[in-house]
Design a protein around this motif. Structure first.
Motif, mmCIF file in Angstrom:
data_model
loop_
_atom_site.group_PDB
_atom_site.id
_atom_site.type_symbol
_atom_site.label_atom_id
_atom_site.label_comp_id
_atom_site.label_asym_id
_atom_site.label_seq_id
_atom_site.Cartn_x
_atom_site.Cartn_y
_atom_site.Cartn_z
ATOM 1 N N UNK A 28 -9.305 69.781 -19.709
ATOM 2 C CA UNK A 28 -10.328 69.897 -20.753
ATOM 3 C C UNK A 28 -10.763 68.516 -21.217
ATOM 4 N N UNK A 29 -12.062 68.371 -21.492
ATOM 5 C CA UNK A 29 -12.593 67.132 -22.016
ATOM 6 C C UNK A 29 -13.428 67.380 -23.257
ATOM 7 N N UNK A 30 -13.248 66.549 -24.289
ATOM 8 C CA UNK A 30 -13.968 66.694 -25.548
ATOM 9 C C UNK A 30 -14.769 65.434 -25.858
ATOM 10 N N UNK A 31 -15.961 65.614 -26.423
ATOM 11 C CA UNK A 31 -16.778 64.524 -26.983
ATOM 12 C C UNK A 31 -17.294 64.970 -28.341
ATOM 13 N N UNK A 129 -13.790 60.828 -27.614
ATOM 14 C CA UNK A 129 -13.452 61.370 -26.301
ATOM 15 C C UNK A 129 -11.965 61.654 -26.208
ATOM 16 N N UNK A 130 -11.629 62.856 -25.742
ATOM 17 C CA UNK A 130 -10.233 63.233 -25.542
ATOM 18 C C UNK A 130 -10.128 64.077 -24.276
ATOM 19 N N UNK A 131 -9.001 63.883 -23.559
ATOM 20 C CA UNK A 131 -8.759 64.641 -22.335
ATOM 21 C C UNK A 131 -7.378 65.283 -22.396
ATOM 22 N N UNK A 132 -7.291 66.489 -21.828
ATOM 23 C CA UNK A 132 -6.035 67.233 -21.834
ATOM 24 C C UNK A 132 -5.767 67.807 -20.453
ATOM 25 N N UNK A 133 -4.513 67.723 -20.012
ATOM 26 C CA UNK A 133 -4.014 68.483 -18.879
ATOM 27 C C UNK A 133 -3.108 69.550 -19.475
ATOM 28 N N UNK A 134 -3.504 70.820 -19.331
ATOM 29 C CA UNK A 134 -2.916 71.902 -20.122
ATOM 30 C C UNK A 134 -3.036 71.517 -21.603
ATOM 31 N N UNK A 135 -1.934 71.443 -22.356
ATOM 32 C CA UNK A 135 -2.037 71.065 -23.771
ATOM 33 C C UNK A 135 -1.539 69.645 -24.028
#
Length: 257
Positions: A28-31, A129-135
């Motif tokens: 998941x990627x957030x902006x 900006x944030x990135x997640x692999x699973x949680x």
């Protein structure tokens, strides 16, 4: 009688092809506080000559309503067909998304993670900006499943000098062996002379080790950001917690058995 086998020094394979493989992880990627991509169908891609892989996502897993053709497509790359901006309300991040002009990957979208120093005109300084692999949050760039980092306690005698000054000496280092990088020698803080070091404001992050703080040498001649330490390393790297490592191009590091 069978032919005698030959031993050959192992070396990385060289190819002009883009290599990729599917991953089972949810990425998941957030902006700007919004999820822009959420996928369990990403592929991890290694571009020719690049040490760090990246994810490519199916278009169906990207919020297409939050991306638009870039207003400042100034990044020139032969492998890119189209750049996209991320637009969330009145915020815009310039060209962090692209569509590759690479056969077999041109139906996917690629995100440029943490584009340090690559912002365009009008970019928000903090894109959130944030990135997640699973949680689990991941920093700097995607982790390579074939990249290994081992932190091993040692009894080697390590001595660090800058100019004529001995800044550290120990017989209890932790040696860090990381794929593709020289061995790093981390020294216990009690064996480091902090009277000749001044902490700087510089910080870096590593997806395998954590966030590092830095020190500069205050002697003659002074040298900036010659040493670093991870005060809260990621799980698996606990042996280097608080230990100090020096750049071998700024200090002379002598290692004996």
């Amino acid at each position: 009688m069978a032919a005698r086998k030959t031993a050959v020094l192992r070396r990385p394979s060289e190819t002009d092809d883009y290599l990729y493989e599917p991953v089972d992880r949810r990425i998941r990627g957030e902006w700007f506080g919004r999820t822009v991509v959420d996928s369990t169908r990403a592929v991890l891609v290694w571009a020719p000559g690049k040490p760090v892989p990246f994810y490519a996502f199916p278009r169906e897993d990207v919020r297409l309503d939050l991306i638009a053709a870039s207003l400042s497509p100034s990044r020139s790359r032969q492998d890119v067909w189209q750049w996209y901006d991320i637009v969330v309300r009145d915020h815009r991040a310039y060209s962090p998304v692209c569509q590759l002009d690479v056969d077999g990957l041109d139906d996917r979208l690629v995100f440029q993670w943490f584009r340090w120093g690559e912002t365009g005109p009008g970019d928000d300084v903090d894109e959130g900006e944030r990135w997640f692999e699973e949680e689990t949050e991941v920093f700097t760039h995607p982790r390579d499943p074939y990249h290994r980092v081992d932190a091993l306690r040692s009894s080697r005698h390590v001595r660090v000098t800058i100019g004529d000054v001995v800044v550290a000496e120990t017989r209890n280092p932790v040696l860090v062996f990381e794929t593709g990088l020289p061995t790093r020698y981390y020294l216990p803080p009690e064996d480091v002379d902090f009277s000749v070091l001044e902490e700087s404001e510089w910080r870096t992050s590593c997806p395998y080790k954590g966030v590092a703080r830095y020190w500069s040498f205050s002697g003659t001649p002074p040298a900036e950001n010659v040493a670093w330490s991870y005060p809260e390393p990621f799980p698996g790297m606990e042996p280097i917690e608080g230990y100090v490592c020096f750049y071998d191009d700024a200090a002379e590091i002598t290692v004996e058995e």
